[in-house]
Design a protein around this motif. Sequence first.
Motif, mmCIF file in Angstrom:
data_model
loop_
_atom_site.group_PDB
_atom_site.id
_atom_site.type_symbol
_atom_site.label_atom_id
_atom_site.label_comp_id
_atom_site.label_asym_id
_atom_site.label_seq_id
_atom_site.Cartn_x
_atom_site.Cartn_y
_atom_site.Cartn_z
ATOM 1 N N GLY A 203 0.950 -1.379 -0.066
ATOM 2 C CA GLY A 203 0.001 -0.096 0.116
ATOM 3 C C GLY A 203 0.685 1.300 -0.137
ATOM 4 N N ALA A 204 0.336 2.330 -0.314
ATOM 5 C CA ALA A 204 0.875 3.586 -0.351
ATOM 6 C C ALA A 204 1.863 4.006 0.690
ATOM 7 N N ASP A 205 2.860 4.196 0.736
ATOM 8 C CA ASP A 205 3.615 4.857 1.946
ATOM 9 C C ASP A 205 3.739 3.831 2.895
ATOM 10 N N ALA A 206 3.564 2.425 2.855
ATOM 11 C CA ALA A 206 3.908 1.538 3.705
ATOM 12 C C ALA A 206 5.380 1.275 3.768
ATOM 13 N N ALA A 207 5.735 0.684 4.992
ATOM 14 C CA ALA A 207 7.387 0.662 5.103
ATOM 15 C C ALA A 207 7.756 -0.511 4.071
ATOM 16 N N GLU A 208 7.296 -1.617 3.861
ATOM 17 C CA GLU A 208 7.345 -2.480 2.881
ATOM 18 C C GLU A 208 7.482 -1.928 1.556
ATOM 19 N N THR A 209 6.434 -1.006 1.271
ATOM 20 C CA THR A 209 6.428 -0.421 -0.041
ATOM 21 C C THR A 209 7.759 0.557 -0.280
ATOM 22 N N ARG A 210 8.018 1.212 0.767
ATOM 23 C CA ARG A 210 9.303 2.049 0.749
ATOM 24 C C ARG A 210 10.478 1.213 0.332
ATOM 25 N N ARG A 211 10.545 0.214 1.011
ATOM 26 C CA ARG A 211 11.808 -0.923 0.771
ATOM 27 C C ARG A 211 11.835 -1.341 -0.658
ATOM 28 N N VAL A 212 10.715 -1.754 -1.131
ATOM 29 C CA VAL A 212 10.638 -2.271 -2.457
ATOM 30 C C VAL A 212 10.741 -1.135 -3.461
ATOM 31 N N VAL A 213 10.624 0.056 -3.369
ATOM 32 C CA VAL A 213 10.679 1.000 -4.192
ATOM 33 C C VAL A 213 12.368 1.388 -3.965
ATOM 34 N N ARG A 214 12.776 1.415 -2.905
ATOM 35 C CA ARG A 214 14.076 1.715 -2.668
ATOM 36 C C ARG A 214 15.028 0.758 -3.305
ATOM 37 N N ASP A 215 14.720 -0.534 -3.613
ATOM 38 C CA ASP A 215 15.320 -1.623 -4.009
ATOM 39 C C ASP A 215 15.238 -1.527 -5.581
ATOM 40 N N TYR A 216 14.188 -1.192 -6.004
ATOM 41 C CA TYR A 216 13.594 -0.823 -7.253
ATOM 42 C C TYR A 216 14.508 0.401 -7.911
ATOM 43 N N ILE A 217 14.778 1.275 -7.214
ATOM 44 C CA ILE A 217 15.376 2.543 -7.717
ATOM 45 C C ILE A 217 17.045 2.206 -7.634
ATOM 46 N N ALA A 218 17.352 1.403 -6.566
ATOM 47 C CA ALA A 218 18.754 1.121 -6.661
ATOM 48 C C ALA A 218 19.283 0.499 -7.764
ATOM 49 N N GLY A 219 18.502 -0.448 -8.426
ATOM 50 C CA GLY A 219 19.041 -1.426 -9.673
ATOM 51 C C GLY A 219 18.807 -0.397 -10.703
ATOM 52 N N MET A 220 18.670 0.825 -10.754
ATOM 53 C CA MET A 220 18.612 1.249 -12.121
ATOM 54 C C MET A 220 19.677 1.982 -12.536
ATOM 55 N N THR A 221 19.854 2.088 -13.776
ATOM 56 C CA THR A 221 20.970 2.767 -14.548
ATOM 57 C C THR A 221 20.675 4.082 -14.649
ATOM 58 N N ASP A 222 21.549 5.067 -14.809
ATOM 59 C CA ASP A 222 20.859 6.431 -14.756
ATOM 60 C C ASP A 222 19.914 6.742 -15.962
ATOM 61 N N ASN A 223 20.297 6.235 -17.234
ATOM 62 C CA ASN A 223 19.297 6.388 -18.255
ATOM 63 C C ASN A 223 17.761 5.748 -17.977
ATOM 64 N N TYR A 224 17.933 4.550 -17.471
ATOM 65 C CA TYR A 224 16.544 4.199 -16.683
ATOM 66 C C TYR A 224 16.001 4.626 -15.960
ATOM 67 N N ALA A 225 16.581 5.417 -14.956
ATOM 68 C CA ALA A 225 15.903 6.127 -13.857
ATOM 69 C C ALA A 225 15.458 7.366 -14.797
ATOM 70 N N LEU A 226 16.236 8.097 -15.663
ATOM 71 C CA LEU A 226 15.524 9.173 -16.330
ATOM 72 C C LEU A 226 14.476 8.801 -17.132
ATOM 73 N N ALA A 227 14.269 7.831 -17.729
ATOM 74 C CA ALA A 227 13.109 7.132 -18.497
ATOM 75 C C ALA A 227 11.972 6.863 -17.661
ATOM 76 N N GLU A 228 12.129 6.313 -16.290
ATOM 77 C CA GLU A 228 10.928 5.861 -15.255
ATOM 78 C C GLU A 228 10.606 7.385 -14.802
ATOM 79 N N HIS A 229 11.634 8.186 -14.511
ATOM 80 C CA HIS A 229 10.824 9.394 -13.876
ATOM 81 C C HIS A 229 10.163 10.217 -15.103
ATOM 82 N N GLY A 230 10.471 10.161 -16.206
ATOM 83 C CA GLY A 230 9.646 10.625 -17.444
ATOM 84 C C GLY A 230 8.148 9.966 -17.460
ATOM 85 N N ARG A 231 8.468 8.593 -17.196
ATOM 86 C CA ARG A 231 7.199 7.869 -17.474
ATOM 87 C C ARG A 231 6.101 8.155 -16.191
ATOM 88 N N VAL A 232 6.867 8.273 -14.981
ATOM 89 C CA VAL A 232 5.904 8.406 -13.897
ATOM 90 C C VAL A 232 5.386 9.941 -13.712
#
Length: 173
Positions: free
Chosen positions: A136-165
């Motif tokens: 769920g939104a802003d849950a501790a588990e969600t923050r962990r999942v999002v942290r891990d998701y972002i940590a695995g991004m390359t710079d270009n992928y982060a830029l693309a995901e930011h644009g998409r979101v």
Amino acid sequence: FEIADLAEAPLAGNHVRAVTARHGKLELSRFIGELIRTLMSALTDDVLAQTRLRLGKARPQTAGEVRAVPHALAAFSPPMLEEVRNLKAFLFAHMYRHPRVMGPMNRAQDLVTELFQRLTGDPGLLPADWAAQCRGADAAETRRVVRDYIAGMTDNYALAEHGRVTGKKVSLD
């Protein structure tokens, strides 16, 4: 930051001047190669001489005796260690924290922060396999999942995901 500025740097300055005296004006990539070669030679020569000196004093005969020595056996000499510290301080002040470096760094930090906030606020924006791990939104588990998701991004992928979101096109340049 210019090469001329590096001529005033601790440790590197002498090598900048020596390379320039030896070769005159060089193409930047060749100059950098020569500078690194001479710096590495000086650092290597120093650590080898200091290590030989320390080994000569300690005279360890076994691995256990090496481990029992109360200080590092392989190390820079005290003067070289001071020069390395001074060079790091110079580079930190003149290069790593230079406005041309900090501008893109600050923009990247803002991008990651905004991406994190959007994804933790709406985990449905994540790819399905990632979203399935959220609670769920802003849950501790969600923050962990999002942290891990972002940590695995390359710079270009982060830029693309930011644009998409966010629907924004951002450049770090």
